[in-house]
Design a protein around this motif. Structure first.
Motif, PDB file in Angstrom:
ATOM      1  N   GLY A  47      45.293  74.718  49.131  1.00 22.37           N
ATOM      2  CA  GLY A  47      46.043  73.477  48.899  1.00 22.37           C
ATOM      3  C   GLY A  47      46.973  73.580  47.709  1.00 22.37           C
ATOM      4  O   GLY A  47      48.096  73.057  47.729  1.00 22.37           O
ATOM      5  N   ARG A  48      46.533  74.249  46.657  1.00 22.96           N
ATOM      6  CA  ARG A  48      47.400  74.490  45.494  1.00 22.96           C
ATOM      7  C   ARG A  48      48.571  75.389  45.899  1.00 22.96           C
ATOM      8  O   ARG A  48      49.711  75.120  45.556  1.00 22.96           O
ATOM      9  CB  ARG A  48      46.594  75.138  44.355  1.00 22.96           C
ATOM     10  CG  ARG A  48      45.667  74.193  43.658  1.00 22.96           C
ATOM     11  CD  ARG A  48      46.394  73.207  42.739  1.00 22.96           C
ATOM     12  NE  ARG A  48      47.149  73.951  41.729  1.00 22.96           N
ATOM     13  CZ  ARG A  48      48.488  73.870  41.572  1.00 22.96           C
ATOM     14  NH1 ARG A  48      49.210  73.047  42.300  1.00 22.96           N
ATOM     15  NH2 ARG A  48      49.106  74.598  40.664  1.00 22.96           N
ATOM     16  N   SER A  49      48.277  76.449  46.635  1.00 25.79           N
ATOM     17  CA  SER A  49      49.309  77.384  47.064  1.00 25.79           C
ATOM     18  C   SER A  49      50.327  76.704  47.984  1.00 25.79           C
ATOM     19  O   SER A  49      51.525  76.966  47.893  1.00 25.79           O
ATOM     20  CB  SER A  49      48.672  78.575  47.783  1.00 25.79           C
ATOM     21  OG  SER A  49      49.643  79.461  48.257  1.00 25.79           O
ATOM     22  N   ASP A  50      49.854  75.824  48.833  1.00 23.23           N
ATOM     23  CA  ASP A  50      50.728  75.101  49.763  1.00 23.23           C
ATOM     24  C   ASP A  50      51.548  74.020  49.062  1.00 23.23           C
ATOM     25  O   ASP A  50      52.463  73.451  49.651  1.00 23.23           O
ATOM     26  CB  ASP A  50      49.909  74.443  50.879  1.00 23.23           C
ATOM     27  CG  ASP A  50      49.291  75.448  51.830  1.00 23.23           C
ATOM     28  OD1 ASP A  50      49.663  76.643  51.802  1.00 23.23           O
ATOM     29  OD2 ASP A  50      48.399  75.028  52.610  1.00 23.23           O
ATOM     30  N   GLY A  51      51.186  73.679  47.818  1.00 27.42           N
ATOM     31  CA  GLY A  51      51.872  72.619  47.090  1.00 27.42           C
ATOM     32  C   GLY A  51      51.372  71.233  47.428  1.00 27.42           C
ATOM     33  O   GLY A  51      51.912  70.235  46.950  1.00 27.42           O
TER      34      GLY A  51
END
Length: 132
Positions: free
Chosen positions: A117-121
């Motif tokens: 989720g962090r990587s996906d923004g």
């Protein structure tokens, strides 16, 4: 009717296309609202991240320090590759194994969901709360 035969190269290319389509169609492993409200599994993954102080190497925003940026890495790693890296470690690169940590083994799917989720923004850095 004449049957068309595929070369091994064409068959491989078609298999890769099908795999990429299947991966692209996979739903996100997390649920998020307003960037800071997440499902219970993802919240436990975030708590695991915090408890293990992963930010010491990967940075508070997962953008990398001594360890690599997880924002970038999570765009390339499959869930199985992620689990392997966390549970077995990468000693040559300074990454310890966490297969002996009950907290990690119990929450590995949530940790993956949080970092994905962090990587996906979709998930913002900072404090999270449970999505109701």
């Amino acid at each position: 009717m004449k049957r068309m035969q595929l070369s091994a190269g064409m068959a491989f290319a078609l298999a890769l296309l099908a795999l990429n389509a299947a991966v692209a169609a996979d739903p996100a492993p997390y649920k998020v609202a307003d960037g800071t409200k997440v499902d219970k599994v993802t919240l436990e993954g975030w708590r695991t991240w915090r408890a293990l102080a992963c930010e010491r190497c990967h940075g508070a925003r997962q953008e990398g320090m001594v360890g690599p940026s997880l924002i970038d890495s999570m765009k390339r790693l499959s869930k199985e590759e992620f689990k392997q890296a966390i549970l077995k470690g990468q000693p040559a690169k300074g990454m310890p194994n966490f297969d002996g940590s009950k907290m990690v083994t119990d929450n590995i799917d949530g940790l993956y969901a949080y970092l994905k989720g962090r990587s996906d923004g979709a998930i913002q850095p900072g404090r999270l709360e449970e999505l109701k």
